[in-house]
Design a protein around this motif. Structure first.
Motif, PDB file in Angstrom:
ATOM      1  N   SER A   1       0.829  -1.212   0.000  1.00  0.00           N
ATOM      2  CA  SER A   1       0.000   0.000   0.000  1.00  0.00           C
ATOM      3  C   SER A   1       0.863   1.262   0.000  1.00  0.00           C
ATOM      4  O   SER A   1       0.481   2.277  -0.566  1.00  0.00           O
ATOM      5  CB  SER A   1      -0.955  -0.002   1.189  1.00  0.00           C
ATOM      6  OG  SER A   1      -0.217  -0.004   2.389  1.00  0.00           O
ATOM      7  N   ALA A   2       2.026   1.215   0.619  1.00  0.00           N
ATOM      8  CA  ALA A   2       2.923   2.370   0.613  1.00  0.00           C
ATOM      9  C   ALA A   2       3.437   2.648  -0.793  1.00  0.00           C
ATOM     10  O   ALA A   2       3.583   3.808  -1.191  1.00  0.00           O
ATOM     11  CB  ALA A   2       4.083   2.138   1.572  1.00  0.00           C
ATOM     12  N   VAL A   3       3.684   1.618  -1.571  1.00  0.00           N
ATOM     13  CA  VAL A   3       4.136   1.796  -2.957  1.00  0.00           C
ATOM     14  C   VAL A   3       3.029   2.456  -3.766  1.00  0.00           C
ATOM     15  O   VAL A   3       3.290   3.335  -4.596  1.00  0.00           O
ATOM     16  CB  VAL A   3       4.560   0.435  -3.561  1.00  0.00           C
ATOM     17  CG1 VAL A   3       4.784   0.562  -5.058  1.00  0.00           C
ATOM     18  CG2 VAL A   3       5.803  -0.086  -2.873  1.00  0.00           C
ATOM     19  N   ASN A   4       1.780   2.080  -3.525  1.00  0.00           N
ATOM     20  CA  ASN A   4       0.666   2.715  -4.235  1.00  0.00           C
ATOM     21  C   ASN A   4       0.547   4.191  -3.867  1.00  0.00           C
ATOM     22  O   ASN A   4       0.236   5.026  -4.715  1.00  0.00           O
ATOM     23  CB  ASN A   4      -0.637   1.986  -3.914  1.00  0.00           C
ATOM     24  CG  ASN A   4      -0.694   0.617  -4.570  1.00  0.00           C
ATOM     25  OD1 ASN A   4       0.007   0.371  -5.544  1.00  0.00           O
ATOM     26  ND2 ASN A   4      -1.513  -0.259  -4.024  1.00  0.00           N
ATOM     27  N   LEU A   5       0.775   4.545  -2.618  1.00  0.00           N
ATOM     28  CA  LEU A   5       0.734   5.951  -2.210  1.00  0.00           C
ATOM     29  C   LEU A   5       1.836   6.760  -2.881  1.00  0.00           C
ATOM     30  O   LEU A   5       1.628   7.914  -3.272  1.00  0.00           O
ATOM     31  CB  LEU A   5       0.862   6.069  -0.693  1.00  0.00           C
ATOM     32  CG  LEU A   5      -0.381   5.716   0.112  1.00  0.00           C
ATOM     33  CD1 LEU A   5      -0.068   5.782   1.598  1.00  0.00           C
ATOM     34  CD2 LEU A   5      -1.521   6.643  -0.230  1.00  0.00           C
ATOM     35  N   ILE A   6       3.000   6.181  -3.029  1.00  0.00           N
ATOM     36  CA  ILE A   6       4.106   6.870  -3.703  1.00  0.00           C
ATOM     37  C   ILE A   6       3.742   7.151  -5.145  1.00  0.00           C
ATOM     38  O   ILE A   6       3.998   8.239  -5.675  1.00  0.00           O
ATOM     39  CB  ILE A   6       5.404   6.038  -3.589  1.00  0.00           C
ATOM     40  CG1 ILE A   6       5.870   6.031  -2.136  1.00  0.00           C
ATOM     41  CG2 ILE A   6       6.475   6.594  -4.503  1.00  0.00           C
ATOM     42  CD1 ILE A   6       7.023   5.102  -1.855  1.00  0.00           C
ATOM     43  N   ASP A   7       3.077   6.197  -5.809  1.00  0.00           N
ATOM     44  CA  ASP A   7       2.647   6.412  -7.193  1.00  0.00           C
ATOM     45  C   ASP A   7       1.633   7.557  -7.289  1.00  0.00           C
ATOM     46  O   ASP A   7       1.704   8.384  -8.194  1.00  0.00           O
ATOM     47  CB  ASP A   7       2.034   5.129  -7.765  1.00  0.00           C
ATOM     48  CG  ASP A   7       3.067   4.025  -7.959  1.00  0.00           C
ATOM     49  OD1 ASP A   7       4.274   4.356  -8.013  1.00  0.00           O
ATOM     50  OD2 ASP A   7       2.660   2.853  -8.052  1.00  0.00           O
ATOM     51  N   VAL A   8       0.712   7.622  -6.359  1.00  0.00           N
ATOM     52  CA  VAL A   8      -0.288   8.695  -6.361  1.00  0.00           C
ATOM     53  C   VAL A   8       0.387  10.048  -6.170  1.00  0.00           C
ATOM     54  O   VAL A   8       0.070  11.017  -6.864  1.00  0.00           O
ATOM     55  CB  VAL A   8      -1.351   8.446  -5.265  1.00  0.00           C
ATOM     56  CG1 VAL A   8      -2.240   9.666  -5.079  1.00  0.00           C
ATOM     57  CG2 VAL A   8      -2.180   7.216  -5.593  1.00  0.00           C
TER      58      VAL A   8
END
Length: 116
Positions: free
Chosen positions: A15-22
Motif C-alpha cells: 500500500s505504501a508503494v501505491n501511495l508513492i505512485d499517487v
C-alpha cells in the motif's frame, strides 16, 4: 521459508508503494500547471494579464521578457492632461476615420468636409 509464502494483501509495503505512485502523479500535475502559467519566469514571451477588469480595484500585470510591471487602478476616470489631437468619425461600415488637427485649421476643416 514462511516469509516467502506470505500473502501480499497482508504486507503493508504494497500500500505504501501505491501511495508513492499517487504522489508522483500529483507532483507531475503541479509541475505542468506551473509550466503553463503565463507569468512563468522561464518563458520569454510578453504577456499582459488584466485582473478584475472594469472594477475599481482593477490591476494590469505586464510581463516583457523577465521584467514584470504591475499597474493598479486608482478608480479615477478621465484624469490627466492633454490637448485635442483631432476628430474621429465612425463610418457606415463600422470603421473609424481619424482626422488629425494641424496648425492650419483650414486644412483640417477641408479634410472634415471630404469625409461627410
Amino acid at each position: 521459508m514462511k516469509f516467502l509464502n506470505e500473502d501480499e494483501e497482508l504486507n503493508p509495503i504494497v500500500s505504501a508503494v501505491n501511495l508513492i505512485d499517487v504522489f508522483l502523479v500529483i507532483i507531475a500535475a503541479l509541475l505542468i500547471a506551473i509550466a503553463q502559467n503565463p507569468l512563468n519566469v522561464f518563458s520569454e514571451d510578453s504577456v499582459t494579464v488584466v485582473k478584475n477588469a472594469g472594477k475599481p480595484n482593477m490591476e494590469v500585470i505586464v510581463k516583457e521578457g523577465k521584467e514584470i510591471k504591475q499597474y493598479k487602478s486608482t478608480g479615477a476616470i478621465g484624469t490627466g492632461e492633454g490637448a485635442r489631437a483631432g476628430v474621429a468619425y465612425k463610418m457606415a461600415d463600422g470603421s473609424f476615420v481619424y482626422v488629425p488637427e494641424g496648425q492650419d485649421g483650414a486644412k483640417a476643416k477641408s479634410q472634415e468636409t471630404k469625409l461627410k
